[in-house]
Design an enzyme around this catalytic site. Sequence first.
Site, mmCIF file in Angstrom:
data_model
loop_
_atom_site.group_PDB
_atom_site.id
_atom_site.type_symbol
_atom_site.label_atom_id
_atom_site.label_comp_id
_atom_site.label_asym_id
_atom_site.label_seq_id
_atom_site.Cartn_x
_atom_site.Cartn_y
_atom_site.Cartn_z
ATOM 1 N N SER A 1 0.858 -1.192 0.000
ATOM 2 C CA SER A 1 0.000 0.000 0.000
ATOM 3 C C SER A 1 0.886 1.231 0.000
ATOM 4 O O SER A 1 1.984 1.222 0.582
ATOM 5 C CB SER A 1 -0.869 0.004 1.261
ATOM 6 O OG SER A 1 -1.348 1.311 1.524
ATOM 7 N N TYR B 1 -1.444 -1.378 9.983
ATOM 8 C CA TYR B 1 -1.556 -1.543 8.520
ATOM 9 C C TYR B 1 -0.325 -1.050 7.752
ATOM 10 O O TYR B 1 0.264 -1.826 6.981
ATOM 11 C CB TYR B 1 -2.845 -0.861 8.039
ATOM 12 C CG TYR B 1 -3.184 -1.098 6.597
ATOM 13 C CD1 TYR B 1 -3.928 -2.208 6.187
ATOM 14 C CD2 TYR B 1 -2.772 -0.194 5.604
ATOM 15 C CE1 TYR B 1 -4.243 -2.404 4.853
ATOM 16 C CE2 TYR B 1 -3.088 -0.400 4.276
ATOM 17 C CZ TYR B 1 -3.825 -1.500 3.899
ATOM 18 O OH TYR B 1 -4.142 -1.701 2.571
HETATM 19 N N1 LIG Z 1 -8.698 -0.551 -1.976
HETATM 20 C C1 LIG Z 1 -7.676 0.210 -1.591
HETATM 21 O O1 LIG Z 1 -7.797 1.457 -1.509
HETATM 22 C C2 LIG Z 1 -6.338 -0.418 -1.289
HETATM 23 C C3 LIG Z 1 -5.212 0.429 -1.260
HETATM 24 C C4 LIG Z 1 -3.964 -0.134 -0.993
HETATM 25 C C5 LIG Z 1 -3.846 -1.489 -0.781
HETATM 26 N N2 LIG Z 1 -4.960 -2.298 -0.816
HETATM 27 C C6 LIG Z 1 -4.757 -3.727 -0.576
HETATM 28 O O2 LIG Z 1 -5.290 -4.436 -1.681
HETATM 29 C C7 LIG Z 1 -5.620 -5.770 -1.280
HETATM 30 C C8 LIG Z 1 -6.973 -6.144 -1.869
HETATM 31 O O3 LIG Z 1 -7.960 -5.295 -1.352
HETATM 32 P P1 LIG Z 1 -9.164 -4.727 -2.241
HETATM 33 O O4 LIG Z 1 -9.022 -3.266 -2.275
HETATM 34 O O5 LIG Z 1 -9.302 -5.470 -3.499
HETATM 35 O O6 LIG Z 1 -10.380 -5.036 -1.241
HETATM 36 P P2 LIG Z 1 -11.648 -6.008 -1.384
HETATM 37 O O7 LIG Z 1 -12.416 -5.678 -2.618
HETATM 38 O O8 LIG Z 1 -12.360 -5.914 -0.076
HETATM 39 O O9 LIG Z 1 -11.005 -7.451 -1.559
HETATM 40 C C9 LIG Z 1 -10.382 -8.131 -0.496
HETATM 41 C C10 LIG Z 1 -10.212 -9.577 -0.882
HETATM 42 O O10 LIG Z 1 -9.537 -10.245 0.194
HETATM 43 C C11 LIG Z 1 -10.269 -11.417 0.537
HETATM 44 N N3 LIG Z 1 -10.108 -11.718 1.956
HETATM 45 C C12 LIG Z 1 -10.342 -10.895 3.012
HETATM 46 N N4 LIG Z 1 -10.133 -11.547 4.167
HETATM 47 C C13 LIG Z 1 -9.771 -12.813 3.834
HETATM 48 C C14 LIG Z 1 -9.445 -13.962 4.595
HETATM 49 N N5 LIG Z 1 -9.457 -13.963 5.933
HETATM 50 N N6 LIG Z 1 -9.104 -15.092 3.928
HETATM 51 C C15 LIG Z 1 -9.101 -15.120 2.570
HETATM 52 N N7 LIG Z 1 -9.408 -14.061 1.805
HETATM 53 C C16 LIG Z 1 -9.748 -12.928 2.433
HETATM 54 C C17 LIG Z 1 -11.725 -11.076 0.189
HETATM 55 O O11 LIG Z 1 -12.450 -12.277 -0.110
HETATM 56 P P3 LIG Z 1 -13.509 -12.995 0.845
HETATM 57 O O12 LIG Z 1 -14.220 -11.920 1.620
HETATM 58 O O13 LIG Z 1 -14.382 -13.719 -0.131
HETATM 59 O O14 LIG Z 1 -12.690 -13.897 1.691
HETATM 60 C C18 LIG Z 1 -11.538 -10.280 -1.098
HETATM 61 O O15 LIG Z 1 -11.437 -11.137 -2.199
HETATM 62 C C19 LIG Z 1 -5.544 -5.778 0.248
HETATM 63 O O16 LIG Z 1 -4.369 -6.427 0.652
HETATM 64 C C20 LIG Z 1 -5.493 -4.299 0.618
HETATM 65 O O17 LIG Z 1 -4.799 -4.095 1.826
HETATM 66 C C21 LIG Z 1 -6.198 -1.779 -1.078
#
Ligand SMILES: NC(=O)c1ccc[n+]([C@@H]2O[C@H](COP(=O)([O-])OP(=O)(O)OC[C@H]3O[C@@H](n4cnc5c(N)ncnc54)[C@H](OP(=O)(O)O)[C@@H]3O)[C@@H](O)[C@H]2O)c1
Length: 277
Positions: free
Chosen positions: A140, A159
């Site tokens: 991130s 985080y």
């Molecule tokens: N969106 C942002 O602004 C942002 C910015 C920087 C970094 N990130 C990083 O990007 C990554 C993906 O996030 P996203 O933005 O795509 O959010 P998202 O749409 O909420 O997706 C999160 C994914 O992680 C899975 N997940 C969550 N907890 C889990 C668990 N205990 N076991 C297995 N799978 C799990 C969820 O699937 P299930 O619920 O089906 O398990 C979902 O597929 C994360 O690591 C986040 O920290 C996001």
Amino acid sequence: MARRLALVTGASSGIGAAFAREFARRGWDLALVARREDRLKDMAEELKAQFGVDSLVIAADLSKPDAPETIVKAVSDAGRQIDALVNNAGVGRPGAFVELSWEDQAQFMELMVTSYLKLMHLVAKPMAERSFGRIINIASVSALLPAANAHTRYSGTLYPGAKSLLIKVSEALGLELKDRNVHVTAVAPGYTWSEFHDVNGARGTVSNLPSFWMLTAEEVAVSGYDAVERGVPLRVPGAWYKFLVAVSRVLPDPVGQAIMRLQEKRMVAKAQANAAS
Ligand SMILES: NC(=O)c1ccc[n+]([C@@H]2O[C@H](COP(=O)([O-])OP(=O)(O)OC[C@H]3O[C@@H](n4cnc5c(N)ncnc54)[C@H](OP(=O)(O)O)[C@@H]3O)[C@@H](O)[C@H]2O)c1
């Protein structure tokens, strides 16, 4: 030759789903991992229909310590090997460090750090032995910017530190495996449209950001795929975030922190004004 296989964690939504589509578009088979199996099955059907590739669906909770071994075994039981790993599953766990229970924080670290390291440890050696591998760790931009209360408020005090570790480990492992054709890349996105801010309750605040602050999950995936193919150790997707990171590297920390506090104040005030109207 059989198609290569990419294992993507958190493939049921957001950035992980976009990576699954990007690898499929490039002709890779997939192993799709998350807790919501129904979504993964739909994704597997979509990828087959659109790109003609095959997907293994593996429902797993990566906050459970034995999940990485179970996932890798499920792939080898299906007679396949992992050629690329996209460590992406994650959540924000908002709240003060001193208020959240240790159990909560330990579970957070298991999902956000330990499961990433275990999966890398399980796949990197076989990749090195085969002289081919691609590993992407989703970090991130918060790991590259000055400290701010916003991180605690929206994603948790741990985080940015958790994401910093992924950046450093990606750089170090990339160097370790440099001569084995195993590329390791940390991708450090800024605010990205996905379910992340619905899960962590920050949607109201994030929706008020100017559009140039928001990345699409597809942008992140296309940029991340390009970076790992080129062997780039760290990729910050998007011109705006590249600019912010470059500026923060030259500003003295107190100045950077003051700017972060100001920006946070503006975001919170705007969210409160919107909620009141
Ligand atoms: N969106 C942002 O602004 C942002 C910015 C920087 C970094 N990130 C990083 O990007 C990554 C993906 O996030 P996203 O933005 O795509 O959010 P998202 O749409 O909420 O997706 C999160 C994914 O992680 C899975 N997940 C969550 N907890 C889990 C668990 N205990 N076991 C297995 N799978 C799990 C969820 O699937 P299930 O619920 O089906 O398990 C979902 O597929 C994360 O690591 C986040 O920290 C996001």
